[in-house]
Structure formats: structure tokens, C-alpha cells
Enzyme design. Structure first.
Site, PDB file in Angstrom:
ATOM      1  N   GLU A 166      86.203  45.540  32.255  1.00 36.94           N
ATOM      2  CA  GLU A 166      86.096  44.089  32.399  1.00 36.94           C
ATOM      3  C   GLU A 166      84.685  43.535  32.233  1.00 36.94           C
ATOM      4  O   GLU A 166      84.068  43.055  33.190  1.00 36.94           O
ATOM      5  CB  GLU A 166      86.649  43.648  33.753  1.00 36.94           C
ATOM      6  N   GLU A 357      95.542  47.771  34.288  1.00 34.58           N
ATOM      7  CA  GLU A 357      95.688  47.312  35.680  1.00 34.58           C
ATOM      8  C   GLU A 357      96.734  46.225  35.740  1.00 34.58           C
ATOM      9  O   GLU A 357      96.747  45.315  34.909  1.00 34.58           O
ATOM     10  CB  GLU A 357      94.382  46.707  36.226  1.00 34.58           C
TER      11      GLU A 357
END
Ligand code: GCO
Length: 468
Positions: A166, A357
Site C-alpha cells: 500500500e 487483504e
């Protein structure tokens, strides 16, 4: 919901990250990260929590891998703490840290669980922060050298590599918004420079893995994608949502295309380049070629989406919805994000998808030694169902990682927010499989036996759980 369908080779996993679970940060010669630094500043983290002990996974890793095996996980995504293996970020290696990851990999392989290594999940070495961190152009080389070290140690057994987790978060939240480590609120030009260097670090890291891995590597980068969900299935709304998802119209870097386009398409999105004209960093010749490396799939973390419809002036408008259920994080529950996200991403980038995720924080309570987290089961059931719908529509997808294998340190939120399918008592370090873990176990088992039925929401009572 119609029956779920996943290919025979589709895999089921769960994910964690080093700072969130390991604890023992400076034990056995490890160095400090920017998260240790942020945690020491009063008021930065809920309840004054820190990752100092966390789930003490550093000492409990064998038990934790045994739980993964009990659930039937086929893959486990974890990250390596850069300062644990290189206390100063470069140079002197901490052998005990290296050995920890090597033992973890062995333990996983022994239980037939594929290790998915993320090289950087936010615990940036404090020593390198003091040398300018991501603002220093050398950061790309620091990361490449660290990559080489890990590839040398693990690539005889590890084939799945992710470079960064991320970049949207550690750049935007860490350097602009200041809520995440290193807690900076820089001007946009510095933030763009940090992002550019992180992208270069990614590119160099991919090259190092490809050049040195002993077993054939598969490489990705885990993105934080904000998903746009069409308000209706009218083609205009679908097109509006697609445009919205990759647009760069706001002056911050929590953007999908700002990171994915240069990595996969070889250029920054034009819309952003004009928006940031005054703040763009210098792009040295060769930088974009370095960033644009072949990836094996598009890995993405998806939790939620916003609804979008066609608008008059600029093509789209966000539809505010105040009636959606929310998780303990306050994030709206929007299962269709796992349909439209993979679909739009695949259309634009033409890579197979891996969900690295997905999951929810919930107000879990332990009652008579059990955690009846039926909200989480409901959430997973709906999201996974939507993912399956995208796959049925032709989106190639390899697997799914649930966030998270266990409750852990949720960054600025500390230990308040519980994302795990395994409950952790932070006083005693006792673990309890929540109902959702049993539900996931049943789903994996039925898929592996070739008969994935609708795992339904019925597995929420004791009898059914014990029958699993
Ligand atoms: C994330 C992080 C995780 C978080 C999770 C919930 O990638 O944002 O990878 O560390 O804990 O997403 O916020």
C-alpha cells in the site's frame, strides 16, 4: 446468492504484517522503525499503544503456524521487518533476525502452507528516516540492497514476492496527512518526490528479485485500492464508476492510478501530471523504465467502495449513502467492491488478480471461551460471493487472503480494532479460533474436496462449529 465457484487451483490464505504482530522489536539485535518512533509520541496512537509486544509472534510463531494449519490455510502472507534484519537499514546484517524469517518459512513449508513474502509493510528503518527516508533518492538503492539480502536468504524456498504494501498509505497517510509513521505533514512536492522514490524502489526491487531468485519468482505489489461501485448497472453509471476509480482530481496521493499506472503502464496518469504540474518531482531519464517492470499479477487490498453514478459536468458523481452497515472501523460494508474492483482493475491493467487483504474489524467478545463473530462471517460470505461473481464473469484470479490471520496492532488505532479470525488476549497471548476461523476452515475444506457448496451463514452455532 448463487453457488460459489472457484477454480481448482484457486488458493485461500490469510495475511499479517511484521510490525502488527511480531513484537520483540529490538530483541536479538533488531533496529527501530518509524512506527516505534511514532508510537513514542504522545497522542499519536490510541491508548498510547505500540507494537512493542503485539502478538509476540516472534516467540509464538510455531504455535501460530500450527493454527494456520488447523484452519487449512494454503498460503500465508507476512512481511519482513526491514530494521530487524538490517538494524541501520543498510550495511550490518542482524543474523538472528534473518534466521527468524528462515525458520518461519521452514515451518510454513513443513505444514504445506505457501509463504507469500511482502518486503515492506511500513516499518521503515528509523536510521534511514534520519537520512531523509523516501525523500532521499538513494532510498531506492537501500531498498534494492535489502531486497537482495532477503532474496539471497529465502529464494531457495520462497517464490511469491511482493515489494511494497500500500504505497498509497505509507506515502499519503505517512507523509501528507501525518496520521501514520513517520507522521509528517509535508508539502505536496515533497510527497510526490517520496512517492516517486518509493516507485523507483519497487522497480529496482523487482529487478533484483528477477535477477537473483533461485526458484522462479512471482512478483507483485500490494495496492490499497479505493473501489468505485456503479450506482446501477446502466452502462453510463458503469463507465462513470470506472472513470472515477482511476481519476486523479484531488491534490493528495491516495490514488489508484498514480501508483499503478507507472508500475504497469509505464507512465504517470496525465490527469494527475497536469493537476500536479507545479509540484511534480524531477523525473530523471530512465526512471520510468526502472519503475515499469513486468509483474505477474495485480495484488490488491480491498475493504470498501464508494457508489458512483454518471454526472452532468465532469462525467461522474459520488452518491453519499448514510444507511450502509459499517464495521468497527466505521468503514461501510460494500461487498460489490469485490466484484467491481477486480473487474475494473483487470480491464485496465490486464493482469490476473490476487486479493491480498479483505476482512473486517468487529467488536468481538469472548464468551465462555468462544468468539461468536457472526458479523464477520456474514461480511466474508458476501464479499467472497462477489469475488466469485467477478471470476464467473471472466476475471482471472489466483487467490484470496483474509485480513487478518489474528487480531493485531491496527496502526494509529492501536489494539482497539480486532480484524482477526483468531482472537488474541494481549495479556496472556492466548489465541482462540473465532467462529469465523471455523467457517473459513469449512469453506477451504469444501473447496479442496472439489465440492464448494454455498458455505452459507449457517455455521454460527456451537453444534455446527464442533461438527467442522
Ligand atoms: C493495510 C494494512 C493492514 C491493515 C488493514 C486494516 O494494508 O491497510 O495492510 O496493515 O491493518 O488494512 O486497516
Amino acid at each position: 446468492m448463487s453457488e460459489m465457484k472457484f477454480d481448482k487451483d484457486f488458493f485461500w490464505g490469510a495475511a499479517t504484517s511484521s510490525y502488527q504482530i511480531e513484537g520483540a522489536a529490538y530483541r536479538d539485535g533488531g533496529g527501530r522503525s518509524v512506527w516505534d518512533m511514532l508510537a513514542r509520541q504522545p497522542g499519536k496512537i490510541a491508548n498510547g499503544d505500540s507494537g512493542e509486544t503485539a502478538c509476540d509472534h516472534y516467540h509464538h510463531y510455531k504455535d501460530d503456524v500450527a493454527l494456520m494449519s488447523e484452519i487449512g490455510l494454503q498460503a500465508y502472507r507476512f512481511s519482513i521487518s526491514w530494521p530487524r534484519v538490517l538494524p541501520d537499514g543498510t550495511g550490518k546484517v542482524n543474523q538472528q533476525g534473518m534466521d527468524f524469517y528462515s525458520r518461519l518459512v521452514d515451518e510454513l513449508l513443513e505444514k504445506d502452507i505457501t509463504p507469500w513474502v511482502t518486503l515492506f509493510h511500513w516499518d521503515f528503518p528509523y536510521a534511514l528516516f534520519c537520512r531523509g527516508g523516501w525523500l532521499n533518492r538513494d532510498s531506492a538503492d537501500w531498498f534494492a540492497d535489502y531486497t537482495a539480502l532477503m532474496v539471497d536468504k529465502l529464494s531457495d524456498r520462497v517464490s511469491q514476492w511482493s515489494t511494497l504494501n500500500e504505497p498509497q498509505c505509507f506515502i499519503d497517510l505517512g507523509h501528507y496527512d501525518g496520521t501514520h509513521a513517520p507522521g509528517l505533514k509535508l508539502g505536496l512536492s515533497e510527497v510526490l518526490l517520496a512517492a516517486h522514490n518509493a516507485l523507483r524502489a519497487h522497480g529496482k526491487s523487482v529487478q533484483v528479485i528477477r535477477a537473483n531468485a533461485r526458484i522462479q519468482p512471482h512478483i507483485s505489489v500490494a495496492q490499497a485500492n479505493k473501489i468505485s461501485i456503479p450506482e446501477s448497472e446502466h452502462p453510463d453509471d458503469i463507465e462513470a464508476a470506472r472513470q472515477h476509480m482511476f481519476s486523479v482530481r484531488e491534490k493528495h496521493l491516495f490514488s489508484n492510478s498514480w501508483f499503478s499506472d507507472p508500475m504497469i503502464l509505464g507512465q504517470y496518469p496525465e490527469e494527475g501530471v497536469s493537476l500536479f504540474a507545479a509540484e511534480m518531482p524531477e523525473i530523471v531519464e530512465g526512471d520510468l523504465e526502472c519503475i515499469n517492470q513486468k509483474l505477474d499479477y495485480f495484488a490488491t487490498n480491498i475493504y470498501s467502495g464508494v457508489h458512483v453514478r454518471a454526472g452532468k459536468d465532469d462525467g461522474f458523481e459520488v452518491v453519499e449513502k448514510n444507511d450502509l452497515p459499517v464495521t468497527q472501523m466505521g468503514w461501510p460494508v460494500t461487498p460489490e467492491a469485490l466484484y467491481w474492483g477486480p473487474k475494473f482493475i483487470h480491464q485496465r491493467y490486464q493482469l490476473p488478480i490476487v486479493i491480498t487483504e479483505n476482512g473486517m474489524a468487529n467488536d468481538d467478545v469472548v464468551e465462555n471461551g468462544k468468539v461468536h463473530d457472526k458479523q464477520r462471517i456474514e461480511y466474508l460470505y458476501q464479499y467472497i460471493g462477489e469475488y466469485s461473481r467477478a471470476i464467473k464473469d471472466g476475471v482471472p484470479a489466483l487467490g484470496y487472503f483474509l485480513w487478518s490471520m489474528m487480531d493485531n496492532f491496527e496502526w494509529a488505532e492501536g489494539y482497539n480494532k480486532r480484524f482477526g479470525i483468531v482472537h488474541v488476549d494481549y495479556q496472556t497471548q492466548q489465541r482462540i479460533l473465532k467462529y469465523s476461523a471455523h467457517w473459513y476452515k469449512a469453506l477451504i475444506a469444501s473447496h479442496r474436496s472439489g465440492a464448494l457448496k454455498d458455505p452459507a451463514t449457517s455455521i454460527v452455532d456451537d453444534q455446527a462449529i464442533e461438527a467442522v
